[in-house]
Design a protein around this motif. Sequence first.
Motif, PDB file in Angstrom:
ATOM      1  N   ASP C 160       9.802 -18.752 -15.166  1.00 34.81           N
ATOM      2  CA  ASP C 160       9.853 -17.868 -13.993  1.00 34.81           C
ATOM      3  C   ASP C 160       8.565 -17.947 -13.177  1.00 34.81           C
ATOM      4  OD1 ASP C 160      12.327 -17.081 -14.865  1.00 34.81           O
ATOM      5  OD2 ASP C 160      11.649 -15.205 -15.744  1.00 34.81           O
ATOM      6  N   TRP C 161       7.442 -18.096 -13.872  1.00 34.18           N
ATOM      7  CA  TRP C 161       6.154 -18.168 -13.165  1.00 34.18           C
ATOM      8  C   TRP C 161       5.934 -19.477 -12.415  1.00 34.18           C
ATOM      9  CZ3 TRP C 161       1.812 -16.127 -16.971  1.00 34.18           C
ATOM     10  CH2 TRP C 161       2.109 -14.811 -17.329  1.00 34.18           C
ATOM     11  N   GLY C 162       6.760 -20.471 -12.692  1.00 36.84           N
ATOM     12  CA  GLY C 162       6.566 -21.767 -12.041  1.00 36.84           C
ATOM     13  C   GLY C 162       5.733 -22.751 -12.838  1.00 36.84           C
ATOM     14  N   PHE C 163       5.460 -22.421 -14.106  1.00 37.89           N
ATOM     15  CA  PHE C 163       4.746 -23.362 -14.975  1.00 37.89           C
ATOM     16  C   PHE C 163       5.567 -24.633 -15.092  1.00 37.89           C
ATOM     17  CE2 PHE C 163       3.977 -24.898 -19.406  1.00 37.89           C
ATOM     18  CZ  PHE C 163       2.650 -25.244 -19.263  1.00 37.89           C
ATOM     19  N   TYR C 164       4.876 -25.799 -15.052  1.00 41.33           N
ATOM     20  CA  TYR C 164       5.601 -27.067 -15.097  1.00 41.33           C
ATOM     21  C   TYR C 164       5.127 -27.918 -16.263  1.00 41.33           C
ATOM     22  CZ  TYR C 164       8.429 -30.892 -13.449  1.00 41.33           C
ATOM     23  OH  TYR C 164       9.396 -31.858 -13.365  1.00 41.33           O
ATOM     24  N   ASP C 165       6.064 -28.354 -17.054  1.00 40.02           N
ATOM     25  CA  ASP C 165       5.729 -29.274 -18.148  1.00 40.02           C
ATOM     26  C   ASP C 165       6.945 -30.143 -18.403  1.00 40.02           C
ATOM     27  OD1 ASP C 165       4.667 -30.625 -20.256  1.00 40.02           O
ATOM     28  OD2 ASP C 165       4.499 -28.905 -21.589  1.00 40.02           O
ATOM     29  N   PHE C 166       6.936 -31.277 -17.722  1.00 38.22           N
ATOM     30  CA  PHE C 166       8.117 -32.137 -17.692  1.00 38.22           C
ATOM     31  C   PHE C 166       8.648 -32.463 -19.094  1.00 38.22           C
ATOM     32  CE2 PHE C 166       9.567 -36.676 -17.696  1.00 38.22           C
ATOM     33  CZ  PHE C 166      10.820 -36.439 -17.179  1.00 38.22           C
ATOM     34  N   ALA C 167       7.808 -33.100 -19.897  1.00 38.05           N
ATOM     35  CA  ALA C 167       8.317 -33.555 -21.205  1.00 38.05           C
ATOM     36  C   ALA C 167       7.476 -33.062 -22.367  1.00 38.05           C
ATOM     37  CB  ALA C 167       8.400 -35.079 -21.226  1.00 38.05           C
ATOM     38  N   GLY C 168       6.505 -32.188 -22.105  1.00 38.87           N
ATOM     39  CA  GLY C 168       5.860 -31.556 -23.228  1.00 38.87           C
ATOM     40  C   GLY C 168       4.406 -31.885 -23.517  1.00 38.87           C
ATOM     41  N   SER C 169       3.595 -32.164 -22.501  1.00 39.78           N
ATOM     42  CA  SER C 169       2.156 -32.294 -22.761  1.00 39.78           C
ATOM     43  C   SER C 169       1.654 -31.031 -23.448  1.00 39.78           C
ATOM     44  CB  SER C 169       1.375 -32.486 -21.450  1.00 39.78           C
ATOM     45  OG  SER C 169       1.534 -33.782 -20.945  1.00 39.78           O
ATOM     46  N   THR C 170       2.127 -29.895 -22.973  1.00 41.28           N
ATOM     47  CA  THR C 170       1.763 -28.628 -23.605  1.00 41.28           C
ATOM     48  C   THR C 170       2.777 -28.197 -24.663  1.00 41.28           C
ATOM     49  OG1 THR C 170       0.403 -27.730 -21.842  1.00 41.28           O
ATOM     50  CG2 THR C 170       1.595 -26.132 -23.177  1.00 41.28           C
ATOM     51  N   LEU C 171       4.048 -28.194 -24.284  1.00 42.77           N
ATOM     52  CA  LEU C 171       5.062 -27.602 -25.165  1.00 42.77           C
ATOM     53  C   LEU C 171       5.250 -28.354 -26.483  1.00 42.77           C
ATOM     54  CD1 LEU C 171       5.670 -25.898 -22.631  1.00 42.77           C
ATOM     55  CD2 LEU C 171       8.079 -26.063 -23.230  1.00 42.77           C
ATOM     56  N   VAL C 172       4.944 -29.633 -26.481  1.00 47.21           N
ATOM     57  CA  VAL C 172       5.040 -30.377 -27.728  1.00 47.21           C
ATOM     58  C   VAL C 172       3.647 -30.772 -28.225  1.00 47.21           C
ATOM     59  CG1 VAL C 172       6.007 -32.402 -28.880  1.00 47.21           C
ATOM     60  CG2 VAL C 172       7.311 -31.242 -27.075  1.00 47.21           C
ATOM     61  N   HIS C 173       2.923 -31.525 -27.382  1.00 43.61           N
ATOM     62  CA  HIS C 173       1.681 -32.127 -27.884  1.00 43.61           C
ATOM     63  C   HIS C 173       0.589 -31.100 -28.134  1.00 43.61           C
ATOM     64  CE1 HIS C 173       3.152 -36.163 -27.821  1.00 43.61           C
ATOM     65  NE2 HIS C 173       3.822 -35.826 -26.732  1.00 43.61           N
ATOM     66  N   SER C 174       0.360 -30.192 -27.195  1.00 45.42           N
ATOM     67  CA  SER C 174      -0.729 -29.250 -27.468  1.00 45.42           C
ATOM     68  C   SER C 174      -0.286 -28.186 -28.483  1.00 45.42           C
ATOM     69  CB  SER C 174      -1.280 -28.632 -26.187  1.00 45.42           C
ATOM     70  OG  SER C 174      -0.525 -27.536 -25.782  1.00 45.42           O
ATOM     71  N   VAL C 175       0.998 -27.912 -28.571  1.00 47.65           N
ATOM     72  CA  VAL C 175       1.457 -27.007 -29.639  1.00 47.65           C
ATOM     73  C   VAL C 175       1.078 -27.592 -30.998  1.00 47.65           C
ATOM     74  CG1 VAL C 175       3.534 -26.137 -30.820  1.00 47.65           C
ATOM     75  CG2 VAL C 175       3.288 -25.860 -28.348  1.00 47.65           C
ATOM     76  N   GLY C 176       1.293 -28.894 -31.150  1.00 50.57           N
ATOM     77  CA  GLY C 176       0.837 -29.553 -32.369  1.00 50.57           C
ATOM     78  C   GLY C 176      -0.685 -29.609 -32.451  1.00 50.57           C
ATOM     79  N   GLY C 177      -1.305 -29.892 -31.321  1.00 56.41           N
ATOM     80  CA  GLY C 177      -2.758 -30.073 -31.311  1.00 56.41           C
ATOM     81  C   GLY C 177      -3.532 -28.807 -31.670  1.00 56.41           C
ATOM     82  N   TRP C 178      -3.080 -27.655 -31.169  1.00 56.71           N
ATOM     83  CA  TRP C 178      -3.753 -26.389 -31.506  1.00 56.71           C
ATOM     84  C   TRP C 178      -3.692 -26.111 -33.005  1.00 56.71           C
ATOM     85  CZ3 TRP C 178      -7.079 -24.611 -28.257  1.00 56.71           C
ATOM     86  CH2 TRP C 178      -6.859 -24.653 -26.882  1.00 56.71           C
ATOM     87  N   ALA C 179      -2.518 -26.309 -33.563  1.00 56.99           N
ATOM     88  CA  ALA C 179      -2.383 -26.077 -35.004  1.00 56.99           C
ATOM     89  C   ALA C 179      -3.245 -27.058 -35.783  1.00 56.99           C
ATOM     90  CB  ALA C 179      -0.920 -26.203 -35.429  1.00 56.99           C
ATOM     91  N   ALA C 180      -3.337 -28.301 -35.293  1.00 60.85           N
ATOM     92  CA  ALA C 180      -4.197 -29.285 -35.949  1.00 60.85           C
ATOM     93  C   ALA C 180      -5.646 -28.807 -35.933  1.00 60.85           C
ATOM     94  CB  ALA C 180      -4.061 -30.642 -35.258  1.00 60.85           C
ATOM     95  N   LEU C 181      -6.069 -28.278 -34.808  1.00 57.92           N
ATOM     96  CA  LEU C 181      -7.456 -27.800 -34.676  1.00 57.92           C
ATOM     97  C   LEU C 181      -7.722 -26.647 -35.643  1.00 57.92           C
ATOM     98  CD1 LEU C 181     -10.095 -28.073 -33.061  1.00 57.92           C
ATOM     99  CD2 LEU C 181      -9.187 -26.368 -31.464  1.00 57.92           C
ATOM    100  N   VAL C 182      -6.824 -25.678 -35.656  1.00 60.80           N
ATOM    101  CA  VAL C 182      -6.986 -24.536 -36.571  1.00 60.80           C
ATOM    102  C   VAL C 182      -6.991 -25.025 -38.024  1.00 60.80           C
ATOM    103  CG1 VAL C 182      -5.849 -22.454 -37.452  1.00 60.80           C
ATOM    104  CG2 VAL C 182      -5.979 -22.871 -34.970  1.00 60.80           C
ATOM    105  N   ALA C 183      -6.095 -25.942 -38.321  1.00 53.44           N
ATOM    106  CA  ALA C 183      -5.964 -26.411 -39.701  1.00 53.44           C
ATOM    107  C   ALA C 183      -7.223 -27.134 -40.165  1.00 53.44           C
ATOM    108  CB  ALA C 183      -4.738 -27.318 -39.838  1.00 53.44           C
ATOM    109  N   ILE C 184      -7.776 -28.003 -39.332  1.00 56.41           N
ATOM    110  CA  ILE C 184      -8.959 -28.731 -39.812  1.00 56.41           C
ATOM    111  C   ILE C 184     -10.181 -27.818 -39.879  1.00 56.41           C
ATOM    112  CG2 ILE C 184      -8.085 -30.991 -39.106  1.00 56.41           C
ATOM    113  CD1 ILE C 184      -9.941 -30.973 -36.738  1.00 56.41           C
ATOM    114  N   ALA C 185     -10.197 -26.764 -39.044  1.00 59.62           N
ATOM    115  CA  ALA C 185     -11.293 -25.795 -39.162  1.00 59.62           C
ATOM    116  C   ALA C 185     -11.193 -25.028 -40.481  1.00 59.62           C
ATOM    117  CB  ALA C 185     -11.271 -24.827 -37.979  1.00 59.62           C
ATOM    118  N   LEU C 186      -9.983 -24.631 -40.844  1.00 61.93           N
ATOM    119  CA  LEU C 186      -9.796 -23.890 -42.095  1.00 61.93           C
ATOM    120  C   LEU C 186      -9.963 -24.770 -43.336  1.00 61.93           C
ATOM    121  CD1 LEU C 186      -6.711 -21.625 -41.216  1.00 61.93           C
ATOM    122  CD2 LEU C 186      -9.057 -20.866 -41.695  1.00 61.93           C
ATOM    123  N   LEU C 187      -9.577 -26.022 -43.197  1.00 59.30           N
ATOM    124  CA  LEU C 187      -9.603 -26.929 -44.358  1.00 59.30           C
ATOM    125  C   LEU C 187     -10.997 -27.438 -44.675  1.00 59.30           C
ATOM    126  CD1 LEU C 187      -6.633 -29.437 -44.011  1.00 59.30           C
ATOM    127  CD2 LEU C 187      -7.128 -28.031 -45.985  1.00 59.30           C
TER     128      LEU C 187
END
Lengths: 409, 409, 409
Positions: C160-187
């Motif tokens: 609704d806000w007009g956010f654009y993410d054609f194939a998932g730079s954010t919705l797929v890749h950064s969703v994985g990337g954030w968890a990767a960052l948190v995981a390696i910090a905790l590990l």
Amino acid sequence: MEGLFTANNVWMMICTALVFFMHTGFAFLEIGLTRQKNTINILFKNIFIITGGLLLYYAFGFNLMYPGFEEGAGGIIKFAGFGIAAPENGMTPEYASGGYTWWTDFLFQGMFAATAATIVSGAVAERIKIGAFMIFVIFYVGLVYPIVGSWKWGLGFLNDWGFYDFAGSTLVHSVGGWAALVAIALLGARVGKFGEDGKPKAIPGHSIPMATAGVLILWLGWFGFNGGSVLSADPELTSLVLVTTCMAAAAGGFGAMILSTILYKNLDLTMFLNGILGGLVGITAGADLMSPNEAVIIGFLAGLLIVGGVALIDKLKLDDPVGAVAVHLICGIWGTLAVGIFGAKAGSGQFLTQLYGVVIIGAFCVITSFIILGALKAIMGLRVSKEEEIEGLDIHEHGMDAYPDFTND
Amino acid sequence: MEGLFTANNVWMMICTALVFFMHTGFAFLEIGLTRQKNTINILFKNIFIITGGLLLYYAFGFNLMYPGFEEGAGGIIKFAGFGIAAPENGMTPEYASGGYTWWTDFLFQGMFAATAATIVSGAVAERIKIGAFMIFVIFYVGLVYPIVGSWKWGLGFLNDWGFYDFAGSTLVHSVGGWAALVAIALLGARVGKFGEDGKPKAIPGHSIPMATAGVLILWLGWFGFNGGSVLSADPELTSLVLVTTCMAAAAGGFGAMILSTILYKNLDLTMFLNGILGGLVGITAGADLMSPNEAVIIGFLAGLLIVGGVALIDKLKLDDPVGAVAVHLICGIWGTLAVGIFGAKAGSGQFLTQLYGVVIIGAFCVITSFIILGALKAIMGLRVSKEEEIEGLDIHEHGMDAYPDFTND
Amino acid sequence: MEGLFTANNVWMMICTALVFFMHTGFAFLEIGLTRQKNTINILFKNIFIITGGLLLYYAFGFNLMYPGFEEGAGGIIKFAGFGIAAPENGMTPEYASGGYTWWTDFLFQGMFAATAATIVSGAVAERIKIGAFMIFVIFYVGLVYPIVGSWKWGLGFLNDWGFYDFAGSTLVHSVGGWAALVAIALLGARVGKFGEDGKPKAIPGHSIPMATAGVLILWLGWFGFNGGSVLSADPELTSLVLVTTCMAAAAGGFGAMILSTILYKNLDLTMFLNGILGGLVGITAGADLMSPNEAVIIGFLAGLLIVGGVALIDKLKLDDPVGAVAVHLICGIWGTLAVGIFGAKAGSGQFLTQLYGVVIIGAFCVITSFIILGALKAIMGLRVSKEEEIEGLDIHEHGMDAYPDFTND
């Protein structure tokens, strides 16, 4: 009409993806047949070729290859400008007789462009300076390949003469093959390839499973290489082309396997594999003109040529680690001439035209690759030092090993 | 209509390419699960199967399998002549109810033909004489496979009876599986497989990464194996088939993983992988009849059967290095019977028909493979010498090593 | 219309197959860049992700991600029920504006779902407890990924806000990337990654050829990842998307190769490869909005970011064996913001919207992955024992070796 245009475009996009995948096949084949100590170097070259090849083709190669020659005017060289920009009607069914979009056209052709350089990469493996090779690629992929391509596929003078090369036995494979021949002549053989008695010694590669996977991936890629060269999804032509392509591959493998078993009393897997590639290169010029029976004959003879060609290269004291000259040059010439012998266009007039095309393109490729490689040899040298060659290019040029952790964890 | 015909044909050509790629998957799986010293031998066999299989199918297999039985006449064997030549209307939408062209039909079926022999190749690995295996392939792929296929897909008597096998749980997988069972019974176990106490010992393969890649490539190939068996690009059916295929694969992997973890207290990757293959084989007979829920159940049960099947083969003192019998025969039978238990055709009548089909085809395959292999055993022997087996087939039969340069550069 | 619907559906099914094949690419890349002793463990995780991911998405993920939000109502979370069942018109051209069938829709999205977890798998490799990782996958793929996805692709509030993410730079890749960052910090870092002086030490992987093959397979898979995100076979859009995708990949590779060569005086193949992946991730958010020139710029800058990002992770004393954070998180953010800088939607308003989207999704992913991983750390521990880490996870968790027969036959 929209459904047909869409289906055509889907087919061409898939074929583009398959031709792209061929670079994985080439990479596997080349590293499989060479030594572990040069693996990183070969992979680096191949990754350079596919990325650099696309960028060069985008910057000017495509517009050199498809410059808009007027048919019948005998065009030799013309340039349509830097960069790519779709023409007004490039996305409509009217473009390219309803085949597919301009973007698909560019990308499909771009994937082809890098192939010629990859062929050279295998032949010069394990001894060429990577800097010299990268400069060679820029000139050969950027200029020589598209200029030659423009003569036929860009509707230049060879097209006017009636020269036929469906998917590039000459325009792609022998263009790479001639440069491979010139390069290995200028480079000389690898240390240890010829004994003190002058007899060739086998230098075994480091992973035959990778080489095998490479050949199977290349065969898969050829579904796109030949199937996409129909330039539409025309059901009859595309499916005929896949049949002739696969039958020639199978027959090529058998031809080489049988002949090499008879000659050398050994079930030689690499000959079997190179025979498959020979059959594929051999059918490429006329895959759309042949019956399945003719494809089997062309492929089988290509398989025999592989066995003879590999022996001939050895006899000439040339060193071609992956058999690139036998596969791409010898079978490329054979396939081009076969268009005048078999199939819908067979005839002495066509045979002569095919021969002219082979000779003219061969001369141009030999001369230009000799100039590029000769200049590089004079300026910076083509070949790594003997010490580097013996220790391996991976450590010297890239500071890393392909399997660093394999034995010592 | 032209757009639809073209789209159908594009889909079928892609599926053909995917089924071709399965041979890369089989090759990787088989060499990954066997020892390094027999790698060249296995690759040679697989390359022989795909090239020889296509040539045989072209020479006469296709015309044995699709001989033009009159429906309802209960055909058992008929031969439409040597070679292939497209019928008059083979390229028009009228052919095959508007599905795709005759050439596509031939090539798609040709890619299937070689699969049955590949299944056998894995089971007999590491001890069969390559000459005997090649002769077996010629008879089994050239004659047995197409004759069995003709009974259902060629519209023979099993088709008249209402036997259902969508993409070949029986016609492809169990045809290969029965021959594998007969072959390993005749061959005996590899040296060292059973200890002096008669207990089975694991003989680990040489590259689990290659085996894993093989399974993923096979799963990918199954998009074409099952997706193409719709024989058109019918949107609803093809997409349902891909969903049931993938859900069964996932559930099969899970089933085998969970059961083997419970039984053996170990997260066993090869069981996980074979469970995926079991799920894929299990759904193949009814992929177009099942809901996703039913596909999950069929796949999960197939995964359990894999764990039990592998244990059973060991118990029977049989030696199947890659688990081919559990995957292709046991899950092939399960999938065929499941058509009578789940989905659109479920019912006791259908179940009995499925059972008849399994038994009749099983009997035919066991008898014919026993005759072929028994004759070969009597004439030339099936098994290499103990010395050759211990030293490896690569050096003895092919005079080369799979990784010659790997450790000593 | 039927031809067009069929062609669209064929394209989407092929793209589904290509995205599935990306899991082979991820597996190869991850094991290639890590040590031999943890290879089985990584493969097991990846096979778990693709099978478990599909099962979770089928059980409830799909209905969390596409719950049928009313557009404009600012939806945050909604659930359409367990299991999947095609709606009445799910197989007709009317569904999804004539794009493709409901089954295809499910399977294409299902293949995406597993990708996010795979990204994490590479970052946490060689030290995470497999049980903890499997539980994390269930929550992250089963809940977090589809909820985030629903905000944009499921027509929730970000859409609704007009956010654009054609194939998932954010919705797929950064969703994985954030968890990767948190995981390696905790590990924490692997044993030996940082010397006593605190300086990072390279821990080389065990097979660069496998890593290279992985990247080429991922590039191939991106033809489907981006090409399929058009959600039809629209000729102009799909072919433009393939061109921008490939040009960004090539330029990303070049950017990383050039910068790393300048900085480190070394032709570094792994930087070249990660640059290609960076370019691919970078173009993913706006692949349909950019001209080829813009794609080259976005890709080239992504390549530079890779070199900087890898150095930054080292500087932060984090240990990311495969460079997942640089590739998927940093380039994912870059690609999402680039939609506000380049191409058809460029503008400060769009840039801010993109930034809001990045921040909101980043905050949600960091918080949820911190809760899941933190809870697992408290309950069962995230990390294997030091002894197990040094000896290898393969022997301890799986009781097997990846190459058991490689050296001792």
